[in-house]
Write a protein that holds these residues in place. Structure first.
Motif, PDB file in Angstrom:
ATOM      1  N   ALA A   1      28.103  56.784  43.599  1.00 25.07           N
ATOM      2  CA  ALA A   1      28.648  56.014  44.178  1.00 25.07           C
ATOM      3  C   ALA A   1      29.834  57.198  44.044  1.00 25.07           C
ATOM      4  O   ALA A   1      30.454  57.874  45.286  1.00 25.07           O
ATOM      5  CB  ALA A   1      29.876  54.898  42.825  1.00 25.07           C
ATOM      6  N   GLN A   2      30.118  58.774  43.440  1.00 29.57           N
ATOM      7  CA  GLN A   2      31.049  59.384  43.126  1.00 29.57           C
ATOM      8  C   GLN A   2      30.966  60.416  44.736  1.00 29.57           C
ATOM      9  O   GLN A   2      31.051  61.503  45.382  1.00 29.57           O
ATOM     10  CB  GLN A   2      31.506  59.932  41.964  1.00 29.57           C
ATOM     11  CG  GLN A   2      32.611  59.249  41.454  1.00 29.57           C
ATOM     12  CD  GLN A   2      32.551  60.105  39.513  1.00 29.57           C
ATOM     13  OE1 GLN A   2      32.081  60.184  38.896  1.00 29.57           O
ATOM     14  NE2 GLN A   2      33.752  60.426  39.492  1.00 29.57           N
ATOM     15  N   LYS A   3      29.168  60.404  44.051  1.00 30.32           N
ATOM     16  CA  LYS A   3      28.345  61.667  45.071  1.00 30.32           C
ATOM     17  C   LYS A   3      28.358  60.934  45.943  1.00 30.32           C
ATOM     18  O   LYS A   3      28.341  61.299  47.407  1.00 30.32           O
ATOM     19  CB  LYS A   3      26.963  61.401  44.484  1.00 30.32           C
ATOM     20  CG  LYS A   3      26.805  62.551  43.475  1.00 30.32           C
ATOM     21  CD  LYS A   3      24.680  62.209  42.728  1.00 30.32           C
ATOM     22  CE  LYS A   3      24.939  62.579  41.379  1.00 30.32           C
ATOM     23  NZ  LYS A   3      23.654  63.029  41.219  1.00 30.32           N
ATOM     24  N   ASP A   4      28.130  59.763  46.955  1.00 31.65           N
ATOM     25  CA  ASP A   4      28.254  59.166  47.954  1.00 31.65           C
ATOM     26  C   ASP A   4      29.523  58.902  48.581  1.00 31.65           C
ATOM     27  O   ASP A   4      29.775  58.402  50.248  1.00 31.65           O
ATOM     28  CB  ASP A   4      26.735  57.252  48.005  1.00 31.65           C
ATOM     29  CG  ASP A   4      26.128  57.627  46.972  1.00 31.65           C
ATOM     30  OD1 ASP A   4      25.396  58.571  47.555  1.00 31.65           O
ATOM     31  OD2 ASP A   4      25.069  56.761  47.417  1.00 31.65           O
ATOM     32  N   PHE A   5      30.360  59.046  47.884  1.00 28.71           N
ATOM     33  CA  PHE A   5      31.890  58.771  48.139  1.00 28.71           C
ATOM     34  C   PHE A   5      31.530  59.647  49.781  1.00 28.71           C
ATOM     35  O   PHE A   5      31.904  60.918  49.388  1.00 28.71           O
ATOM     36  CB  PHE A   5      32.885  59.002  47.337  1.00 28.71           C
ATOM     37  CG  PHE A   5      34.669  58.700  47.826  1.00 28.71           C
ATOM     38  CD1 PHE A   5      34.967  57.811  47.736  1.00 28.71           C
ATOM     39  CD2 PHE A   5      34.891  59.825  48.085  1.00 28.71           C
ATOM     40  CE1 PHE A   5      36.158  57.942  48.109  1.00 28.71           C
ATOM     41  CE2 PHE A   5      37.044  59.862  48.936  1.00 28.71           C
ATOM     42  CZ  PHE A   5      36.812  58.956  48.718  1.00 28.71           C
ATOM     43  N   ASN A   6      33.022  58.448  50.766  1.00 29.18           N
ATOM     44  CA  ASN A   6      33.172  59.817  51.968  1.00 29.18           C
ATOM     45  C   ASN A   6      34.778  59.668  52.180  1.00 29.18           C
ATOM     46  O   ASN A   6      35.315  58.367  51.941  1.00 29.18           O
ATOM     47  CB  ASN A   6      32.446  60.528  52.551  1.00 29.18           C
ATOM     48  CG  ASN A   6      32.301  58.505  53.459  1.00 29.18           C
ATOM     49  OD1 ASN A   6      33.365  58.190  54.296  1.00 29.18           O
ATOM     50  ND2 ASN A   6      30.727  58.371  53.494  1.00 29.18           N
ATOM     51  N   LEU A   7      35.778  60.240  53.425  1.00 31.25           N
ATOM     52  CA  LEU A   7      36.709  59.997  53.388  1.00 31.25           C
ATOM     53  C   LEU A   7      37.084  59.402  54.352  1.00 31.25           C
ATOM     54  O   LEU A   7      38.072  58.158  54.395  1.00 31.25           O
ATOM     55  CB  LEU A   7      37.372  61.488  53.460  1.00 31.25           C
ATOM     56  CG  LEU A   7      37.944  62.559  52.485  1.00 31.25           C
ATOM     57  CD1 LEU A   7      37.959  63.832  53.199  1.00 31.25           C
ATOM     58  CD2 LEU A   7      39.072  61.786  51.579  1.00 31.25           C
ATOM     59  N   ASN A   8      36.327  58.445  54.885  1.00 31.35           N
ATOM     60  CA  ASN A   8      35.462  58.111  56.033  1.00 31.35           C
ATOM     61  C   ASN A   8      35.903  55.973  55.483  1.00 31.35           C
ATOM     62  O   ASN A   8      36.698  55.913  55.573  1.00 31.35           O
ATOM     63  CB  ASN A   8      34.953  57.430  57.210  1.00 31.35           C
ATOM     64  CG  ASN A   8      35.283  59.124  58.012  1.00 31.35           C
ATOM     65  OD1 ASN A   8      36.633  59.384  58.515  1.00 31.35           O
ATOM     66  ND2 ASN A   8      33.768  59.938  58.557  1.00 31.35           N
ATOM     67  N   ARG A   9      35.183  56.406  54.676  1.00 31.39           N
ATOM     68  CA  ARG A   9      34.983  55.383  53.939  1.00 31.39           C
ATOM     69  C   ARG A   9      36.719  54.355  53.229  1.00 31.39           C
ATOM     70  O   ARG A   9      37.011  53.731  53.212  1.00 31.39           O
ATOM     71  CB  ARG A   9      33.952  55.349  52.534  1.00 31.39           C
ATOM     72  CG  ARG A   9      33.936  53.983  52.106  1.00 31.39           C
ATOM     73  CD  ARG A   9      32.334  53.679  50.930  1.00 31.39           C
ATOM     74  NE  ARG A   9      30.841  54.388  51.626  1.00 31.39           N
ATOM     75  CZ  ARG A   9      30.339  54.826  51.494  1.00 31.39           C
ATOM     76  NH1 ARG A   9      30.107  55.217  49.663  1.00 31.39           N
ATOM     77  NH2 ARG A   9      29.225  55.216  51.613  1.00 31.39           N
TER      78      ARG A   9
END
Length: 422
Positions: free
Chosen positions: A262-270
């Motif tokens: 989840a830390q790798k897939d995180f993004n600011l849009n989310r």
């Protein structure tokens, strides 16, 4: 308790690029070229405020983002996005933080105290008291690289005890060392609080946390899981640890893998969408947000906030810098390269450089002139080490590099006056 806000974090994130090759690290500089390189978000949209006279405990399992968050509070690193506002001076107490292993404890006191804003007269006046508090005795004049973890912790805490910082960050510094010193340090920390300083306190000891903290922030794989009074947060954290420790090894690895992915897939849009939804659920009218640009920038990476002109300027400066660094090589003919390979030693290790120098050791003194070449300083290296390795007088090294001290930092670029052919 004073109501003055000393630290304010607003949707703060910290991203690390997981570049495996050197070429990927270069690509990361230019975002449009480095797309596809995996990221790891150590901190994911953390928000909180801290006040003068408040002691805040930071808890969480290893890898939860505690130290990364506190490095941003201390100003040692900048957020990837969001805003971290610091009102006052900071001092971080961690095992070995800000110390130079090759220097003695006494020299490290002077160095770290100067970094914290003390004058030399003030340092001289406080030196004996700092040494006495550290309980290091004769070891104070030994290199820090020979210290145990407990001794490094004692030295770091003793230096910070006599600083005038407004914000004190204690990161696992009291988890090592003898109980007597730990209790003395806890007592001094309580005095910090009475003096109106803000204290961030990290420890795996629930007993220490209960003694010190007014409030606890529970970090969980980059996010704030809970933020509240110690009597509310700590029991739930202890309950989580009990369940987590009852997992079988495969269950624990699966749990950790889930959150790390989840830390790798995180993004600011989310993150922006989650915050938007939260405000809507709280009944806030998002259409009434007057500064929509500021809201958007809260979820934008700092390097993406630059305008197109700034980006072009940065690229041009980077290219010119690379050309300047390599101008000696670019201006040389192939014959010159083959006849005088020492022009290419900019990034060679000392052993490789010494091997090149031995090839020319039979040249007479009259056939020798000095060329200036660059050398990147590795860890645990002093100017004396460089002088010995390259057989260059230390006074010449200090003169060429305009140095008044023999202290070197890892990554420093030194000019080495190497004997070369006419």
């Amino acid at each position: 308790m004073d109501n003055k806000i000393t630290v304010s974090a607003n949707h703060v994130t910290k991203k690390f690029d997981l570049a495996e090759r050197q070429s990927d690290k270069v690509k990361v500089i230019f975002k449009f070229w480095g797309r596809g390189i995996p990221n790891f978000w150590a901190v994911k949209g953390v928000s909180f405020t801290a006040h003068a006279g408040e002691t805040i405990g930071i808890i969480g399992t290893n890898g939860s983002g505690k130290s990364t968050l506190l490095e941003m509070v201390a100003g040692l690193s900048q957020p990837t996005s969001g805003e971290m506002t610091i009102n006052g001076s900071t001092s971080i107490i961690a095992i070995g933080a800000g110390m130079r292993p090759q220097l003695t404890g006494r020299a490290n006191i002077k160095l770290k105290a100067l970094m914290q804003g003390m004058s030399e007269k003030e340092i001289d006046r406080k030196m004996d008291s700092i040494i006495e508090f550290s309980e290091l005795g004769d070891f104070i004049d030994q290199p820090v690289k020979n210290y145990s973890s407990g001794m490094k912790s004692k030295l770091g805490f003793a230096i910070s005890v006599y600083s005038d910082a407004d914000i004190i960050i204690i990161d696992e510094a009291l988890s090592v060392g003898d109980p007597t010193f730990t209790e003395k340090s806890l007592e001094r920390t309580r005095r910090f609080k009475k003096e109106g300083k803000t204290i961030f306190f990290v420890t795996h000891s629930s007993a220490q946390m209960r003694k010190m903290a007014d409030r606890v922030i529970w970090m969980h794989y980059g996010s704030v899981r809970m933020d509240g009074p110690i009597d509310e947060v700590l029991p739930k954290y202890d309950h989580f640890l009990k369940r987590f420790n009852q997992f079988s090894e495969p269950e624990r690895l699966a749990y950790q893998k889930h959150y790390k992915n989840a830390q790798k897939d995180f993004n600011l849009n989310r993150l922006r969408q989650l915050e938007y939804n939260r405000h809507i659920l709280d009944g806030d009218d998002m259409n009434a947000v007057t500064d929509k640009r500021a809201w958007t920038h809260s979820f934008t990476e700092d390097d993406e906030k630059m305008g197109i002109i700034s980006k072009i300027f940065l690229i041009v400066i980077s290219i010119l810098t690379l050309i300047t660094i390599d101008k000696n090589i670019l201006n040389m003919s192939w014959t010159g390269v083959l006849n005088n390979p020492r022009h290419l030693i900019t990034n060679l290790t000392p052993s490789k450089l010494s091997a090149l120098e031995k090839r020319h050791s039979n040249k007479s003194t009259n056939d020798i002139v000095y060329n200036q070449n660059k050398y990147k300083v590795p860890e645990n290296t002093s100017l004396y080490d460089v002088s010995s390795e390259f057989n260059v007088p230390i006074d010449k090294l200090m003169q060429v590099n305009h140095k008044s001290t023999t202290v070197l930092n890892p990554g420093d670029i030194l000019i080495i006056p190497i004997e070369g052919e006419k």
